[in-house]
Design a protein around this motif. Structure first.
Motif, PDB file in Angstrom:
ATOM      1  N   GLN A  60       0.854  -1.185   0.000  1.00 57.63           N
ATOM      2  CA  GLN A  60       0.000   0.000   0.000  1.00 57.63           C
ATOM      3  C   GLN A  60       0.891   1.236   0.000  1.00 57.63           C
ATOM      4  O   GLN A  60       1.918   1.268   0.693  1.00 57.63           O
ATOM      5  N   LYS A 105       1.893   4.669   1.244  1.00 59.28           N
ATOM      6  CA  LYS A 105       1.692   5.399   2.488  1.00 59.28           C
ATOM      7  C   LYS A 105       2.741   6.502   2.614  1.00 59.28           C
ATOM      8  O   LYS A 105       3.840   6.404   2.067  1.00 59.28           O
ATOM      9  N   GLU A 152       5.550   7.936   4.891  1.00 58.37           N
ATOM     10  CA  GLU A 152       6.407   7.231   5.855  1.00 58.37           C
ATOM     11  C   GLU A 152       7.405   8.225   6.446  1.00 58.37           C
ATOM     12  O   GLU A 152       8.258   8.764   5.745  1.00 58.37           O
ATOM     13  N   GLU A 176      -1.872   7.757  10.586  1.00 56.78           N
ATOM     14  CA  GLU A 176      -2.722   6.577  10.714  1.00 56.78           C
ATOM     15  C   GLU A 176      -2.190   5.555  11.694  1.00 56.78           C
ATOM     16  O   GLU A 176      -2.958   4.871  12.369  1.00 56.78           O
ATOM     17  N   TYR A 223       3.134   6.330   9.926  1.00 49.33           N
ATOM     18  CA  TYR A 223       2.506   6.140   8.623  1.00 49.33           C
ATOM     19  C   TYR A 223       1.303   7.071   8.477  1.00 49.33           C
ATOM     20  O   TYR A 223       0.557   7.289   9.434  1.00 49.33           O
ATOM     21  N   THR A 224       1.139   7.582   7.254  1.00 49.80           N
ATOM     22  CA  THR A 224       0.003   8.455   6.960  1.00 49.80           C
ATOM     23  C   THR A 224      -0.659   8.013   5.662  1.00 49.80           C
ATOM     24  O   THR A 224      -0.058   7.325   4.839  1.00 49.80           O
ATOM     25  N   ASP A 225      -1.884   8.436   5.497  1.00 47.83           N
ATOM     26  CA  ASP A 225      -2.506   8.352   4.176  1.00 47.83           C
ATOM     27  C   ASP A 225      -1.728   9.288   3.247  1.00 47.83           C
ATOM     28  O   ASP A 225      -1.307  10.371   3.672  1.00 47.83           O
ATOM     29  N   TYR A 243      -0.057  13.222   3.988  1.00 45.38           N
ATOM     30  CA  TYR A 243       1.371  13.150   4.290  1.00 45.38           C
ATOM     31  C   TYR A 243       1.986  14.514   4.567  1.00 45.38           C
ATOM     32  O   TYR A 243       2.653  14.720   5.594  1.00 45.38           O
TER      33      TYR A 243
END
Length: 254
Positions: free
Chosen positions: A135, A137, A139, A164, A176-178, A182
């Motif tokens: 996926q 993401k 980072e 997230e 981690y983010t969508d 970010y």
């Protein structure tokens, strides 16, 4: 840590890599030029270009180099034209490998990447063969030796910033983010006083494949050669190496 994070940690330990700075700047220039060509030269209107410029600045790339790369991308300076695409394949132990490519010669790059994989126990696959295992993401990697922050406190701050999830290890923490959140999450955490060891969009594996010592040694050699290739911008994988095996391999290298 997932395979991409494990590899990042290994790279940071190896990094007396000033000799590679020229190669890194070349890759960053390509990334900026391609983003400018595809979305225009104004970073305020082109998020891909904005993030490519930020990554270049994170790696201390001179502003003159950044400006030249933008001008090449928009056609204001002569230079090679690069195309951007993905290669997918497998490494030792059946691990998945996902590669972001930027090249001016697709046929040459395909032959060279296939050769690197073949000689190190891997193979090039078809489009989509491993992408489903990852996926995309945001980072953000934090060096915990630089910040005295507990897991609960960092998780709370990360979530408040719009992140997230958090992986909290002994040496590093990975937030981690969508992808859409970010930049905002990074900005909020930097305003809270955090400085990141690395920060970028990444392909994060859903599951990991644990490697024995033999395959781990092959995999690290393969990753090193793929990372070193001029046309490969980023390499992601889902391998995992135990701390015990990693310590044995490091002892053998010393």
């Amino acid at each position: 840590m997932a395979g991409h994070s494990k590899w990042a940690n290994i790279k940071h330990k190896k990094q007396k890599e000033d000799k590679r700075r020229g190669k890194l700047f070349s890759k960053l220039s390509r990334k900026i030029a391609v983003a400018a060509r595809q979305g225009g030269g104004d970073p305020e209107m082109n998020s891909d270009l904005r993030m490519a410029i930020q990554k270049a600045k994170d790696n201390n790339m001179p502003n003159d180099n950044i400006e030249r790369a933008i001008k090449r991308g928009t056609g204001n300076l002569d230079g090679l034209t690069y195309e951007s695409f993905v290669y997918e394949g497998y490494g030792p132990g059946g691990v998945a490998i996902y590669m972001d490519i930027m090249t001016d010669n697709r046929n040459r790059t395909a032959a060279e990447v296939r050769h690197i994989l073949d000689k190190n126990g891997g193979n090039l696959g078809s489009n989509g063969c491993v992408a489903w295992m990852f996926q995309r993401k945001g980072e953000l990697v934090l060096d915990l030796s630089e910040f005295e922050v507990g897991e609960d406190e960092l998780l709370l701050e990360a979530l408040e910033a719009g992140a997230e999830d958090l992986e909290y290890g002994e040496e590093d923490a990975v937030i981690y983010t969508d992808p859409a959140n970010y930049e905002d999450a990074r900005k909020a955490l930097e305003e809270a006083g955090y400085e990141f060891e690395s920060a970028d969009l990444a392909m994060v594996p859903d599951n990991e494949v644990s490697l024995d010592k033999k395959d781990a040694k092959k995999m690290l050699r393969l990753m090193d050669q793929l990372e070193d290739h001029d046309d490969i911008q980023e390499v992601y994988s889902n391998f995992d190496i135990s701390d015990e095996i990693q310590a044995e391999l490091e002892a053998e290298d010393n």
